[in-house]
Design an enzyme around this catalytic site. Sequence first.
Site, short mmCIF file in Angstrom:
data_model
loop_
_atom_site.label_atom_id
_atom_site.label_comp_id
_atom_site.label_asym_id
_atom_site.label_seq_id
_atom_site.Cartn_x
_atom_site.Cartn_y
_atom_site.Cartn_z
N ARG A 1 0.87 -1.23 0.20
CA ARG A 1 0.06 -0.06 -0.13
C ARG A 1 0.90 1.17 0.14
NH1 ARG A 1 -3.08 -2.94 -1.59
NH2 ARG A 1 -5.36 -3.41 -0.75
N GLU B 1 -2.86 8.42 -3.90
CA GLU B 1 -3.50 7.56 -5.17
C GLU B 1 -4.56 7.95 -5.73
OE1 GLU B 1 -2.42 3.20 -5.83
OE2 GLU B 1 -4.02 3.44 -4.95
N HIS C 1 -1.98 1.11 -9.84
CA HIS C 1 -2.60 0.08 -8.88
C HIS C 1 -3.10 -1.18 -9.82
CE1 HIS C 1 -4.15 -0.50 -4.60
NE2 HIS C 1 -3.70 -1.60 -5.16
#
Length: 222
Positions: free
Chosen positions: A139, A168, A187
């Site tokens: 993460r 993000e 991602h």
Amino acid sequence: NGATADMAIALMLAVGRQMVEADKYARGSDFTKLDSGFMLGREIHSSTIGIVGMGRIGCEIARRARYGFGMNVLYHNRRPDKDAESKFDAQYMENLHDLLHQSDYVVLSCPLTKETTNLIDAKALSSMKSTGILVNVARGGVVDTDALLNALESRAIYGAGLDVTEPEPLPRDHRLLKLDNVVIMPHLGSATVQTRRAMAELSVENLLLGLDGNGLKCQVKI
């Protein structure tokens, strides 16, 4: 797990062998002759990988690193994993900074918790080799973004491969996006046809079990 582990290896290769920059160069007008001394990268085979978080994804990364590339496997975890040590000839490193100092590639695959938030900060990055490469498939919050930016801009480490960032997505004018020693993905760790189909099928199976009053195959206890 396997798809995310594949992404970790892909990022290692992309950064170590400068694949994104090399692709741009090969398509550009400057590529008119071969130069055997140009864009020399870092090898993966027989080098040392340090895995932070030896869970299911970490084990899949270790499997690929050990048996696909003959890498020496180090890992840092909350506790030793004897099964992983046996399967992948992995060495447990209780001290994170010892792992960072000895690894050519540092791969993050740990959950984001209070303990792991900004785990890779300026001090941690200073423990890495100047030729070291950081890969994050965990993460974004596991890494202190400002500290990583400083390390990359100053070339304190060789490079980074990021499937996740904090925040993000990054702001479109963020300085990380302008660096040539970082590869950033939007991602996509589990973004394969096979994995997403399996996730959908598991969701349906779980739903049907619940509607029938049976125990769920996957559940979150609140």
